[in-house]
Design a protein around this motif. Structure first.
Motif, PDB file in Angstrom:
ATOM      1  N   ASN A  19     -32.219  10.544 -28.616  1.00  0.00           N
ATOM      2  CA  ASN A  19     -33.019   9.359 -28.843  1.00  0.00           C
ATOM      3  C   ASN A  19     -32.757   8.401 -27.693  1.00  0.00           C
ATOM      4  OD1 ASN A  19     -33.391   6.480 -29.959  1.00  0.00           O
ATOM      5  ND2 ASN A  19     -34.387   7.770 -31.496  1.00  0.00           N
ATOM      6  N   GLN A  20     -33.743   7.632 -27.342  1.00  0.00           N
ATOM      7  CA  GLN A  20     -33.574   6.701 -26.218  1.00  0.00           C
ATOM      8  C   GLN A  20     -32.475   5.673 -26.460  1.00  0.00           C
ATOM      9  OE1 GLN A  20     -37.297   4.783 -25.533  1.00  0.00           O
ATOM     10  NE2 GLN A  20     -37.482   4.025 -27.626  1.00  0.00           N
ATOM     11  N   ASN A  21     -32.077   5.476 -27.724  1.00  0.00           N
ATOM     12  CA  ASN A  21     -31.026   4.502 -28.036  1.00  0.00           C
ATOM     13  C   ASN A  21     -29.640   5.132 -28.152  1.00  0.00           C
ATOM     14  OD1 ASN A  21     -32.900   2.350 -28.150  1.00  0.00           O
ATOM     15  ND2 ASN A  21     -33.476   2.982 -30.204  1.00  0.00           N
ATOM     16  N   ASP A  22     -29.547   6.457 -27.999  1.00  0.00           N
ATOM     17  CA  ASP A  22     -28.242   7.123 -28.035  1.00  0.00           C
ATOM     18  C   ASP A  22     -27.429   6.727 -26.807  1.00  0.00           C
ATOM     19  OD1 ASP A  22     -28.954   8.409 -30.374  1.00  0.00           O
ATOM     20  OD2 ASP A  22     -29.484  10.301 -29.379  1.00  0.00           O
ATOM     21  N   GLU A  23     -26.147   7.049 -26.845  1.00  0.00           N
ATOM     22  CA  GLU A  23     -25.287   6.766 -25.694  1.00  0.00           C
ATOM     23  C   GLU A  23     -25.398   7.886 -24.677  1.00  0.00           C
ATOM     24  OE1 GLU A  23     -21.276   5.723 -26.613  1.00  0.00           O
ATOM     25  OE2 GLU A  23     -21.879   4.396 -28.248  1.00  0.00           O
ATOM     26  N   LEU A  24     -25.206   7.556 -23.430  1.00  0.00           N
ATOM     27  CA  LEU A  24     -25.286   8.526 -22.348  1.00  0.00           C
ATOM     28  C   LEU A  24     -24.239   9.636 -22.502  1.00  0.00           C
ATOM     29  CD1 LEU A  24     -27.165   8.883 -19.995  1.00  0.00           C
ATOM     30  CD2 LEU A  24     -25.677   7.442 -18.622  1.00  0.00           C
ATOM     31  N   LYS A  25     -23.097   9.285 -23.093  1.00  0.00           N
ATOM     32  CA  LYS A  25     -22.058  10.298 -23.334  1.00  0.00           C
ATOM     33  C   LYS A  25     -22.583  11.414 -24.233  1.00  0.00           C
ATOM     34  CE  LYS A  25     -17.687   7.929 -22.815  1.00  0.00           C
ATOM     35  NZ  LYS A  25     -16.431   7.580 -23.483  1.00  0.00           N
ATOM     36  N   GLU A  26     -23.465  11.074 -25.166  1.00  0.00           N
ATOM     37  CA  GLU A  26     -24.030  12.078 -26.060  1.00  0.00           C
ATOM     38  C   GLU A  26     -24.882  13.081 -25.286  1.00  0.00           C
ATOM     39  OE1 GLU A  26     -26.627  12.409 -30.147  1.00  0.00           O
ATOM     40  OE2 GLU A  26     -25.553  10.550 -29.723  1.00  0.00           O
ATOM     41  N   VAL A  27     -25.583  12.600 -24.277  1.00  0.00           N
ATOM     42  CA  VAL A  27     -26.367  13.500 -23.417  1.00  0.00           C
ATOM     43  C   VAL A  27     -25.435  14.508 -22.759  1.00  0.00           C
ATOM     44  CG1 VAL A  27     -27.805  13.664 -21.354  1.00  0.00           C
ATOM     45  CG2 VAL A  27     -28.183  11.811 -22.992  1.00  0.00           C
ATOM     46  N   VAL A  28     -24.346  14.018 -22.185  1.00  0.00           N
ATOM     47  CA  VAL A  28     -23.390  14.889 -21.504  1.00  0.00           C
ATOM     48  C   VAL A  28     -22.826  15.921 -22.477  1.00  0.00           C
ATOM     49  CG1 VAL A  28     -21.177  14.964 -20.281  1.00  0.00           C
ATOM     50  CG2 VAL A  28     -22.824  13.141 -19.784  1.00  0.00           C
ATOM     51  N   GLU A  29     -22.447  15.480 -23.668  1.00  0.00           N
ATOM     52  CA  GLU A  29     -21.906  16.398 -24.675  1.00  0.00           C
ATOM     53  C   GLU A  29     -22.920  17.465 -25.056  1.00  0.00           C
ATOM     54  OE1 GLU A  29     -20.570  13.935 -27.928  1.00  0.00           O
ATOM     55  OE2 GLU A  29     -19.204  12.836 -26.617  1.00  0.00           O
ATOM     56  N   LYS A  30     -24.180  17.084 -25.239  1.00  0.00           N
ATOM     57  CA  LYS A  30     -25.207  18.053 -25.623  1.00  0.00           C
ATOM     58  C   LYS A  30     -25.521  19.029 -24.486  1.00  0.00           C
ATOM     59  CE  LYS A  30     -27.449  15.564 -29.360  1.00  0.00           C
ATOM     60  NZ  LYS A  30     -28.721  15.087 -29.927  1.00  0.00           N
ATOM     61  N   LEU A  31     -25.538  18.536 -23.267  1.00  0.00           N
ATOM     62  CA  LEU A  31     -25.761  19.424 -22.126  1.00  0.00           C
ATOM     63  C   LEU A  31     -24.679  20.504 -22.078  1.00  0.00           C
ATOM     64  CD1 LEU A  31     -26.714  16.848 -19.343  1.00  0.00           C
ATOM     65  CD2 LEU A  31     -28.222  18.612 -20.267  1.00  0.00           C
ATOM     66  N   LYS A  32     -23.426  20.065 -22.225  1.00  0.00           N
ATOM     67  CA  LYS A  32     -22.301  21.004 -22.159  1.00  0.00           C
ATOM     68  C   LYS A  32     -22.259  21.934 -23.362  1.00  0.00           C
ATOM     69  CE  LYS A  32     -19.229  18.147 -19.374  1.00  0.00           C
ATOM     70  NZ  LYS A  32     -17.983  17.390 -19.352  1.00  0.00           N
ATOM     71  N   SER A  33     -22.347  21.391 -24.556  1.00  0.00           N
ATOM     72  CA  SER A  33     -22.169  22.210 -25.758  1.00  0.00           C
ATOM     73  C   SER A  33     -23.312  23.197 -25.987  1.00  0.00           C
ATOM     74  CB  SER A  33     -21.981  21.340 -27.000  1.00  0.00           C
ATOM     75  OG  SER A  33     -23.143  20.588 -27.264  1.00  0.00           O
ATOM     76  N   ASN A  34     -24.489  22.904 -25.449  1.00  0.00           N
ATOM     77  CA  ASN A  34     -25.632  23.798 -25.624  1.00  0.00           C
ATOM     78  C   ASN A  34     -25.948  24.620 -24.372  1.00  0.00           C
ATOM     79  OD1 ASN A  34     -26.826  23.094 -28.408  1.00  0.00           O
ATOM     80  ND2 ASN A  34     -26.442  21.105 -27.485  1.00  0.00           N
ATOM     81  N   SER A  35     -25.148  24.428 -23.323  1.00  0.00           N
ATOM     82  CA  SER A  35     -25.353  25.139 -22.049  1.00  0.00           C
ATOM     83  C   SER A  35     -26.807  25.032 -21.579  1.00  0.00           C
ATOM     84  CB  SER A  35     -24.942  26.608 -22.171  1.00  0.00           C
ATOM     85  OG  SER A  35     -23.586  26.712 -22.488  1.00  0.00           O
ATOM     86  N   ILE A  36     -27.291  23.793 -21.523  1.00  0.00           N
ATOM     87  CA  ILE A  36     -28.654  23.535 -21.072  1.00  0.00           C
ATOM     88  C   ILE A  36     -28.625  22.562 -19.901  1.00  0.00           C
ATOM     89  CG2 ILE A  36     -29.771  24.060 -23.274  1.00  0.00           C
ATOM     90  CD1 ILE A  36     -29.759  21.063 -23.908  1.00  0.00           C
ATOM     91  N   ARG A  37     -29.781  22.432 -19.232  1.00  0.00           N
ATOM     92  CA  ARG A  37     -29.853  21.559 -18.061  1.00  0.00           C
ATOM     93  C   ARG A  37     -30.815  20.394 -18.218  1.00  0.00           C
ATOM     94  NH1 ARG A  37     -31.347  25.773 -13.721  1.00  0.00           N
ATOM     95  NH2 ARG A  37     -32.491  26.492 -15.519  1.00  0.00           N
ATOM     96  N   HIS A  38     -31.653  20.395 -19.272  1.00  0.00           N
ATOM     97  CA  HIS A  38     -32.645  19.338 -19.470  1.00  0.00           C
ATOM     98  C   HIS A  38     -32.729  18.965 -20.938  1.00  0.00           C
ATOM     99  CE1 HIS A  38     -33.858  21.656 -15.923  1.00  0.00           C
ATOM    100  NE2 HIS A  38     -34.187  20.480 -15.424  1.00  0.00           N
ATOM    101  N   ILE A  39     -32.875  17.680 -21.204  1.00  0.00           N
ATOM    102  CA  ILE A  39     -33.009  17.199 -22.581  1.00  0.00           C
ATOM    103  C   ILE A  39     -34.150  16.184 -22.639  1.00  0.00           C
ATOM    104  CG2 ILE A  39     -31.932  15.907 -24.455  1.00  0.00           C
ATOM    105  CD1 ILE A  39     -29.255  16.912 -23.615  1.00  0.00           C
ATOM    106  N   PRO A  40     -35.155  16.462 -23.464  1.00  0.00           N
ATOM    107  CA  PRO A  40     -36.183  15.443 -23.680  1.00  0.00           C
ATOM    108  C   PRO A  40     -35.599  14.245 -24.432  1.00  0.00           C
ATOM    109  CG  PRO A  40     -36.986  17.616 -24.308  1.00  0.00           C
ATOM    110  CD  PRO A  40     -35.499  17.735 -24.104  1.00  0.00           C
ATOM    111  N   VAL A  41     -36.069  13.074 -24.065  1.00  0.00           N
ATOM    112  CA  VAL A  41     -35.680  11.846 -24.730  1.00  0.00           C
ATOM    113  C   VAL A  41     -36.853  11.461 -25.620  1.00  0.00           C
ATOM    114  CG1 VAL A  41     -34.966   9.450 -24.441  1.00  0.00           C
ATOM    115  CG2 VAL A  41     -34.297  11.170 -22.733  1.00  0.00           C
TER     116      VAL A  41
END
Length: 139
Positions: A19-41
């Motif tokens: 979500n656009q209101n989530d913290e940037l750290k959450e993006v990093v965690e999701k990128l790493k834990s899901n082994s992905i390179r892109h996340i839609p906001v």
């Protein structure tokens, strides 16, 4: 190879989002834990941006220097997703042909595009999806 095959055959439908209101750290965690390179906001079901691993790597030092985790954390806390994401990203529909998608990737140098139908996020398609599709054609 089918000339008009739609991207709905190759896209990922279980999309990891933030979500656009989530913290940037959450993006990093999701990128790493899901082994992905892109996340839609998203804002609800509407795609308002996209953020990539490369966007994060431009901000942090961890990939370049050891022992920089504290600095990286501070940077991630200072910035918001809205400040980092690509706003109003180009999207494609599930009916877009794979050929059209490849032309977009080649011309615009994107590596991932959200797949949207009637304003609702339905999936994501990446250059990796396209490469896998072409490899399957050689089996």
């Amino acid at each position: 190879m089918k000339k008009r095959e739609p991207i709905s055959h190759i896209m990922t439908t279980s999309v990891v989002t933030v979500n656009q209101n989530d913290e940037l750290k959450e993006v990093v965690e999701k990128l790493k834990s899901n082994s992905i390179r892109h996340i839609p906001v998203v804002n609800g079901n509407e795609v308002v941006g996209i953020i990539s691993r490369s966007d994060i790597n431009r901000l942090t030092f961890g990939a370049l220097f050891e022992g920089q985790q504290g600095v990286d954390d501070a940077i991630l806390e200072m910035l918001s997703i809205a400040q980092i994401m690509t706003h109003k990203p180009k999207t494609v529909s599930p009916e877009t042909s794979i050929r059209e998608l490849v032309e977009i990737f080649a011309k615009e140098e994107f590596h991932a595009l959200p797949v949207v139908d009637k304003g609702i996020l339905k999936g994501i398609v990446t250059t990796t999806d396209v490469m896998r599709y072409f490899l399957e054609q050689y089996d």
